[in-house]
Write a protein that holds these residues in place. Structure first.
Motif, PDB file in Angstrom:
ATOM      1  N   ALA A  16       0.839  -1.200   0.000  1.00 54.82           N
ATOM      2  CA  ALA A  16       0.000   0.000   0.000  1.00 54.82           C
ATOM      3  C   ALA A  16       0.877   1.254   0.000  1.00 54.82           C
ATOM      4  CB  ALA A  16      -0.933   0.002   1.206  1.00 54.82           C
ATOM      5  N   VAL A  17       1.971   1.224   0.780  1.00 55.47           N
ATOM      6  CA  VAL A  17       2.869   2.384   0.797  1.00 55.47           C
ATOM      7  C   VAL A  17       3.521   2.551  -0.574  1.00 55.47           C
ATOM      8  CG1 VAL A  17       4.972   3.331   1.799  1.00 55.47           C
ATOM      9  CG2 VAL A  17       3.268   2.315   3.281  1.00 55.47           C
ATOM     10  N   ILE A  22       3.645   5.518  -5.873  1.00 54.85           N
ATOM     11  CA  ILE A  22       3.311   5.599  -7.301  1.00 54.85           C
ATOM     12  C   ILE A  22       2.210   6.635  -7.530  1.00 54.85           C
ATOM     13  CG2 ILE A  22       2.221   4.325  -9.174  1.00 54.85           C
ATOM     14  CD1 ILE A  22       3.965   1.983  -8.490  1.00 54.85           C
ATOM     15  N   TYR A  23       1.233   6.686  -6.619  1.00 53.45           N
ATOM     16  CA  TYR A  23       0.171   7.708  -6.743  1.00 53.45           C
ATOM     17  C   TYR A  23       0.773   9.106  -6.796  1.00 53.45           C
ATOM     18  CZ  TYR A  23      -3.254   4.203  -5.106  1.00 53.45           C
ATOM     19  OH  TYR A  23      -4.041   3.111  -4.943  1.00 53.45           O
ATOM     20  N   LEU A  24       1.772   9.337  -5.914  1.00 51.54           N
ATOM     21  CA  LEU A  24       2.394  10.670  -5.863  1.00 51.54           C
ATOM     22  C   LEU A  24       2.996  11.016  -7.217  1.00 51.54           C
ATOM     23  CD1 LEU A  24       4.250  10.704  -2.421  1.00 51.54           C
ATOM     24  CD2 LEU A  24       2.167  11.909  -3.029  1.00 51.54           C
ATOM     25  N   GLY A  25       3.729  10.050  -7.798  1.00 51.92           N
ATOM     26  CA  GLY A  25       4.349  10.283  -9.105  1.00 51.92           C
ATOM     27  C   GLY A  25       3.287  10.507 -10.166  1.00 51.92           C
TER      28      GLY A  25
ATOM     29  N   LEU B 155      11.488   3.792  -1.084  1.00 49.63           N
ATOM     30  CA  LEU B 155      10.578   3.479  -2.189  1.00 49.63           C
ATOM     31  C   LEU B 155      10.585   4.601  -3.224  1.00 49.63           C
ATOM     32  CD1 LEU B 155       7.641   1.949  -0.142  1.00 49.63           C
ATOM     33  CD2 LEU B 155       9.000   0.766  -1.841  1.00 49.63           C
ATOM     34  N   VAL B 156      10.597   5.835  -2.739  1.00 47.79           N
ATOM     35  CA  VAL B 156      10.649   6.977  -3.665  1.00 47.79           C
ATOM     36  C   VAL B 156      11.906   6.874  -4.527  1.00 47.79           C
ATOM     37  CG1 VAL B 156      10.910   9.477  -3.805  1.00 47.79           C
ATOM     38  CG2 VAL B 156       9.289   8.497  -2.190  1.00 47.79           C
ATOM     39  N   GLU B 157      13.031   6.534  -3.867  1.00 50.17           N
ATOM     40  CA  GLU B 157      14.299   6.388  -4.573  1.00 50.17           C
ATOM     41  C   GLU B 157      14.217   5.259  -5.607  1.00 50.17           C
ATOM     42  OE1 GLU B 157      16.977   8.072  -4.535  1.00 50.17           O
ATOM     43  OE2 GLU B 157      18.418   6.704  -5.491  1.00 50.17           O
TER      44      GLU B 157
END
Lengths: 190, 240
Positions: A16-17, A22-25, B155-157
């Motif tokens: 989920a995190v 991915i939602y943010l992107g 994860l962002v990275e």
């Protein structure tokens, strides 16, 4: 909630995190896309924002998975310090409820492609209901409202449900899901 | 999400959030832009209590003037109404849609201010602890969430690297969602493996629901006062 294994909880939270990231992107693409397709046309993008529900539900196959996954994914916005954190949480609850209802109607027994697509539609309905109440969608002209609703429903089914089904099938093929419901019931998710 | 030394930061996180949701529900319930404007000024006052200086207001809220205009324009140009003010192509501005656009833009601005007040004064760990003690969320889920949220930067990275890989190999999307699949598959499979290892580590340490806590967030008098003020404010706004 006591019959959840710790590894199921962890997998749900991590996925989920990851979906939230991915939602943010995906959100950063919204403005350029609305420039190309117009603010109504850009709604084809909608489905990705609800993919956490069908994805996690299909992997864990337990009551509550779809709802909690979508709320957690929405909470990522809050925890990254986003200015939309609180409203994202509200809309996440509505979308998660919509998806969860579809799985509840199958009594949490079916997680095939068509059920996942229906859950995407359910999430889209939840989203529309929220937008009608909170974002004043009812003030739009009928054409605008119908076009937005139609696009979100289709996108929820395809970019939400169908894409989640394809993804789960590929994840099962890698073997990482062998210890989970989706990996055990390979035929059901085909 | 992080905390600071402002008075607003001392509130219990769950109580703070509940108060804000009360205001948000009140906002959703009203179609009157004057009432919405009153709520917006209340939200701005909350930002003052959150330790925001004038520079913060200018720097952090300025980008939202654009969003404010967009929200307004979206409704003004595509909203329904009969009293046409201006019409060009598929844009159809009416006096009704202008009022509705103004209302929704104000509502959006208030949501943004409330969210800002929350995220700039709340510590993530304290928030989750408060979820366990005040909102009675199961500790297994709450700690699982906390563990998951810790992987946000990583994860962002990973997403960034996977996107760069796609770019450098010049991979084109063949259908909408193709990019999601090629980024999602490695991202999710790695996340699943990591989650499994973490679950084993957690269970190896005999993690269970019956446990003691280093710090237990409590509800204090200031939290009750805060809720009362918000309730009173909402009642007053709706009464007048």
């Amino acid at each position: 909630m006591q019959h959840w294994k710790m590894k199921e909880i962890m997998v749900m939270m991590m996925l989920a995190v990851a979906c939230g990231v991915i939602y943010l992107g995906w959100s950063t693409l919204w403005l350029p896309m609305s420039a190309i397709f117009g603010p109504v046309g850009a709604n084809w993008m909608f489905g990705i924002w609800i993919i956490a529900s069908p994805l996690v539900a299909a992997i864990i196959q337990k009551p509550g998975a779809a709802l909690i996954a979508e709320i957690v994914a929405a909470a990522v916005e809050l925890f990254t310090g986003s200015h939309f954190g609180l409203s994202a949480l509200l809309i996440g609850v509505c979308q998660g409820l919509g998806a969860e209802l579809v799985f509840a109607m199958t009594r949490y027994r079916r997680y095939d492609t068509s059920t996942l697509m229906l859950s995407g539609v359910g999430a889209a309905i939840g989203s529309i209901v929220y937008s009608l109440i909170a974002n004043g969608f009812g003030y739009y002209t009928t054409t605008t409202l119908l076009a937005t609703t139609g696009l979100q429903l289709i996108s929820g089914a395809l970019l939400g449900g169908l894409l989640a089904a394809v993804l789960v099938r590929r994840l099962v093929a890698t073997g990482v899901l062998n210890g989970f419901a989706a990996g055990r019931a390979k035929r059901e998710v085909a | 999400m992080q905390t600071n030394a402002s008075p607003f930061a001392k509130l219990n996180p769950v109580i703070k959030g509940s108060g804000m949701f009360l205001i948000m529900f009140a906002l959703i319930a009203t179609n009157d832009w004057v009432k919405t404007l009153v709520f917006l000024s209340f939200a701005l006052a909350l930002l003052l209590l959150s330790g925001w200086g004038p520079v913060d207001f200018l720097k952090r809220l300025a980008p939202y003037s654009l969003l404010f205009l967009l929200t307004f324009w979206m409704m003004a140009a595509f909203g329904k109404g009969t009293n046409t003010l201006w019409s060009f192509g598929w844009f159809h501005v009416t006096s009704e849609s202008v009022v509705h656009g103004w209302l929704l833009a104000l509502r959006m601005a208030t949501f943004v201010c409330l969210s800002f007040a929350f995220v700039t004064t709340t510590d993530a760990t304290r928030f989750v602890m408060s979820l366990i003690h005040q909102a009675k969320v199961s500790p297994r889920f709450a700690y699982g969430f906390l563990a998951g949220i810790r992987f946000l930067p990583q994860l962002v990275e990973e997403v960034r690297v996977l996107r760069q890989v796609r770019m450098i190999r010049n991979v084109q999307s063949r259908f909408p969602g193709d990019g999601f699949l090629s980024i999602g598959l490695p991202l999710f499979s790695r996340s699943i493996q990591r989650a499994e290892r973490m679950a084993i580590a957690i269970e190896a340490r005999h993690f269970s629901a019956e446990r003691t806590y280093y710090e237990v967030p409590v509800v204090q008098r200031q939290d009750i006062v805060y809720l009362m003020v918000i309730l009173l404010f909402i009642i007053l706004v709706f009464w007048l």
